[in-house]
Design an enzyme around this catalytic site. Structure first.
Site, short mmCIF file in Angstrom:
data_model
loop_
_atom_site.label_atom_id
_atom_site.label_comp_id
_atom_site.label_asym_id
_atom_site.label_seq_id
_atom_site.Cartn_x
_atom_site.Cartn_y
_atom_site.Cartn_z
N HIS A 260 31.84 39.38 33.56
CA HIS A 260 32.96 40.13 34.14
C HIS A 260 33.96 40.46 33.03
O HIS A 260 34.44 39.57 32.33
CB HIS A 260 33.63 39.29 35.23
CG HIS A 260 34.84 39.95 35.81
ND1 HIS A 260 34.76 41.12 36.53
CD2 HIS A 260 36.16 39.63 35.77
CE1 HIS A 260 35.97 41.47 36.91
NE2 HIS A 260 36.83 40.59 36.45
N ASP A 372 36.16 39.86 41.59
CA ASP A 372 37.51 39.43 41.19
C ASP A 372 38.58 40.34 41.77
O ASP A 372 39.56 40.64 41.11
CB ASP A 372 37.58 39.41 39.65
CG ASP A 372 38.84 38.71 39.15
OD1 ASP A 372 39.34 37.80 39.83
OD2 ASP A 372 39.34 39.08 38.07
#
Length: 923
Positions: A260, A372
């Protein structure tokens, strides 16, 4: 011959294995100390520094100066390029040779003008494999370059992760040398680590725990760290237990490499581009050596960055994508915020992302990837399904401080009834490290045992990039409890940015509508599709002209404001509503003018003995995440803003508009100036607000205590609305002390209510009968100057009869956010012209744009806004010859042509349904 068997104490045996593994107190007996064999200094090391991020071709032409280990470079955000000249000793033939490089900052190795390896101490990547088996015939002397960014994986915070960056930070080179890498020692270290961790984390009640400990102890007995001839037998003993199979009923973990990368967080955007390259080139190197390894990667924007800046790396990524190993996921331009974007902005995230993946990789994504995110819009399931997506993976909701979400795998149903299969990885993280403890948590934390026997485990350094490492892969290869499977299984925006987001959405909407109209009027007009795509992508990276036939209303002469008495209060009225304001601009009374009478107390909005438009200030000190979290305890610090700087004064008293103005002192550093405006025949009182904001850890809100009682309030979301309770009876209710809304929220009882409209605010709450709009915060990390300075925004208070549907709250919220455009008239007599009209007030025509794949086509997007089933007509004066239903990706349904009838197009809607129609124009 093996020694005699002795009784084993679990603690001492475990600590013996751990000490043998790390061995800080006994270096002569430590296995870890044998990881590297011979060492050799570099032939030459030189460097140059630049404040710019320059390409390789430009960098290698610069003048390099001598450098050595121990030198420091910087400051923050600069780049230091190292030229590394090396010569591998001839006696190392047959050995695995690494360039050992340990430095602060984030590095990338360049070889033969191509990026080949990321080097980041924080990401456990401190060596580059020059050769895994040195051949006599291959070159022993070569030159590589190391590009080092003067920032860490998480920026350069001064004192803590999220602190503002230290602009003068220096970065040091700690090691730079050639080493022989003993792969057999590395493999043994991983064997021991997995066995010891299984013994620890399986627990004393688990039989396998004792098996693992017993084998680890046997391996210590068999191994002589000074004699490599003992290594094969020890490795064989470890592999024998790793090969043991579990039953078919065991939980299956699908381990997927993941990295990420926040496209913007604690570093500049430009550094995000290099983070992608450093992380992904490392993934490519791992794929070369680990054929079972698969990696999932989202965010089309990041692929586009790499495509433009690192074409050689991008070509390798495309090759591995064809093999199904480097797997594009997500279907959006970026992993966007889930609260702020409008419905149309969310559609464009999918439209831009899915089109990119189709064009570059030959297929659409079937899953939405948002590990997220901040917030989950209740319209997302419908938008996913309309963009060809069936599955959804996310993580952040499982991190709630207050409530534990009860499922790991479930069907999420949106407000229109659309469903998507949703998965929260039970390991509770999207950046696992492949450790035993994490895999056990993934198995044990599954909330749906017995119903779902599979879960995902995402491993690799994340947020600041980095990605998987060889050690992570080696750990996973050994685990059989549970058995990981490499798989492609899928079942700080602050105030000015928020205001800019809403404004950009409006401007893009208007530009598309006007361009579409121009396209139908002039054959020579070139629709600015490339420019608009660029602007949408920029807006997506950072995160409506009225085409409906709204009436204009006859202006009456009663609009105005007049002073009452010596207390400085003012009454304003326009024949629709009347307001009484005190000298501080607070609304003492706001009521509907009913049947020509101004004393109808039953239609009063403001609670008895209270004032609306009351500014309040709170202390705002979260536990840690300064710019992210708002804690409930801030509500205990409420203080009304009551210091009058300039009392209420009349500004306008004309027949079209009346207004008054005042100023309040928030503190010695901050001031509010507000103009309260009432337009002729307008059903709402408008508050044009300017704030000179210079606070620290303070939170400004405005409150409206109402003479309305209801168990639920209504808040606008993307393409619809939803209700939330006005009480805090349960922990789930209490955790929503602050929620998000878009252009409006409403509190209504039977027959009467009050709506609060806004042009750029997103945080709100309704507790009991008090509506509150969040205006400004003042966090100091990671940006010490966040929101400091001048601000301007507008909100409006709208009392109404009946429900908010009947009162046209949605219509008026659009009017506030999309004011009419004025254009020069060619003549005094301009014919009336309406491009589109929709007969039902429940249906909103949201978007008019050129079709992505047809120059002679327009796409119109409409949605049902009331939560009702409705059939309506869409009329247009544009030269339309054909109408076809299409999905949100603008793929037409050839079996769903819409007949063009005298009244236009007949369209049916279910509650909150979003529909797109492709209109083919006559040329």
């Amino acid at each position: 011959m093996a020694g005699p068997q002795v009784l084993k104490h679990r603690r001492t045996t475990l600590e013996r294995a751990e000490k043998f593994l790390s061995g800080p107190g006994f270096p002569d007996c430590s296995l870890r100390g044998r990881l590297f064999g011979g060492t050799c200094p570099l032939v030459s090391l030189s460097c140059f520094q630049t404040p710019q991020r320059i390409p390789y071709d430009e960098a290698v032409r610069q003048e390099f100066r001598p450098a050595k280990v121990g030198d420091s470079f910087g400051p923050t955000w600069w780049t230091c390029w190292f030229k590394v000249e090396l010569s591998i000793p001839r006696e190392w033939v047959g050995k695995e040779v690494h360039l050992l490089w340990e430095s602060d900052g984030e590095g990338m190795v360049w070889r033969d003008a191509q990026p080949v390896q990321g080097l980041t101490k924080e990401g456990e990547k401190t060596s580059y494999i020059l050769t895994d088996n040195l051949k006599e015939a291959e070159p022993h002397s070569l030159t590589v370059y190391v590009e080092v960014a003067c920032n860490g994986l998480f920026g350069a915070g001064k004192g803590s992760l999220i602190a503002p960056p230290d602009p003068d930070k220096k970065f040091t080179l700690h090691k730079a040398e050639l080493v022989v890498f003993n792969r057999d020692v590395h493999e043994l270290l991983v064997d021991f680590e997995i066995l010891v961790d299984m013994a620890k984390f399986l627990g004393e009640e688990n039989q396998r725990s004792f098996q693992m400990l017993y084998v680890a102890n046997q391996m210590v007995n068999l191994l002589d760290v000074t004699d490599s001839s003992t290594f094969p037998a020890v490795r064989h003993r470890a592999s024998s237990i790793f090969r043991q199979k579990n039953g078919e009923s065991q939980h299956t973990i699908h381990a997927m490499g993941h990295c990420h990368i926040d496209s913007a967080w604690l570093w500049p955007y430009e550094e995000s581009i290099r983070k992608c390259a450093r992380s992904w080139v490392t993934v490519v190197r791992l794929m070369e050596k680990n054929p079972e390894f698969t990696f999932v990667c989202s965010q089309a924007q990041q692929f586009e960055w790499v495509r433009n800046w690192y074409p050689g790396l991008y070509a390798q990524i495309q090759d591995y994508a064809k093999e199904g190993r480097f797997i594009p996921v997500g279907g959006t331009w970026v992993e966007m915020d889930g609260n702020l974007p409008s419905g149309e902005s969310m559609v464009r995230q999918f439209l831009q992302g899915q089109r990119f993946f189709q064009q570059q990789f030959g297929k659409l994504c079937l899953e939405f990837w948002l590990p997220d995110t901040f917030g989950y819009s209740a319209q997302l399931p419908q938008l996913m399904r309309g963009c060809g997506i069936r599955w959804f993976l996310t993580q952040k909701l499982s991190w709630s401080l207050v409530n534990t979400f009860p499922h790991s795998t479930f069907f999420w149903e949106g407000i229109d009834g659309s469903q998507v299969l949703t998965h929260f990885p039970p390991g509770n993280s999207y950046d696992l490290k492949g450790r035993v403890e994490e895999m056990l948590k993934t198995m044990n934390n599954n909330k749906d045992k017995g119903r779902v026997n599979h879960s995902a485990a995402l491993f690799g350094f994340g947020d600041g990039g980095g990605g998987p490492t060889q050690k992570m892969l080696d750990r996973l290869k050994r685990m059989t409890i549970p058995p990981p499977q490499h798989s492609s299984w899928f079942l700080f925006l602050w105030d000015q940015i928020k205001k800019g987001n809403r404004e950009c959405e409006r401007i893009l909407h208007d530009a598309e509508v006007l361009s579409s109209f121009a396209l139908t009027q002039k054959n020579t007009f070139q629709y600015p599709s490339i420019k608009l795509q660029h602007l949408w992508r920029n807006l997506n990276l950072l995160l409506v002209l009225n085409t409906l036939p709204w009436e204009r209303t006859e202006v009456i002469s009663r609009t105005g404001a007049k002073t009452l008495g010596a207390d400085g209060s003012v009454t304003m009225e326009n024949g629709v509503i009347a307001a009484h304001l005190d000298s501080m601009g607070r609304v003492m009374s706001l009521y509907l003018v009913h049947s020509g009478r101004y004393d109808d107390y039953s239609l009063e909005s403001v609670q008895d003995g209270h004032c609306a438009n009351q500014f309040v200030i709170f202390d705002d000190v979260p536990l840690y995440w300064d710019a992210w979290d708002v804690m409930d305890y801030h509500l205990e610090t409420r203080k009304p803003v009551t210091t009058l700087l300039k009392p209420l004064a009349i500004v306008l008293t004309g027949s079209l508009r009346g207004s008054v103005k005042f100023s309040l002192q928030i503190s010695e550093r901050s001031v509010i100036t507000q103009e309260v405006i009432l337009d002729a025949m307008c059903p709402y009182l408008r508050f044009l607000t300017q704030v000179d904001w210079n606070e620290a850890h303070r939170f400004l809100k405005v409150e409206f205590p109402l003479r309305v009682r209801s168990m639920n309030a209504t808040y606008e979301i993307q393409f619809g609305h939803l209700q939330r309770p006005t009480h805090w009876n349960t922990s789930w209710d209490w955790a929503r002390f602050e929620v998000w809304t878009h252009k409006w929220m409403d509190l209504s009882e039977h027959g009467f209510g009050v709506a609060l409209l806004n042009d750029c605010k997103y945080g709100a709450s309704v507790h009991k009968n008090v509506m509150s709009l969040s205006l400004l915060r003042a966090p100091k990390s990671p940006d010490a100057t966040a929101d400091i300075g001048p601000h301007e925004f507008t909100y409006a208070m709208m009392p109404h009869k009946g429900s908010f549907h009947e009162a046209g709250v949605i219509h008026y919220a659009y009017n506030l956010n999309f004011p009419l455009h004025t254009v020069p008239a060619v003549s005094a007599q301009c014919p009336a012209w309406s491009a589109f009209s929709v007969h039902s007030p429940a249906v909103v025509l949201e978007t008019v744009k050129q079709a992505e794949d047809r120059l002679d086509g327009l796409v119109v997007r409409l949605y049902e806004s009331h939560g009702s089933t409705v059939v309506t007509w869409l009329q247009t004066s544009l030269p339309v010859k054909e109408a076809i239903n299409c999905d949100l990706l603008e793929r037409p349904d050839p079996s769903s042509h819409l007949p063009l009838e005298e009244h236009g197009l007949k369209l049916s809607f279910t509650p909150f349904q979003v529909r797109s129609v492709l209109l083919i124009l006559r040329q």
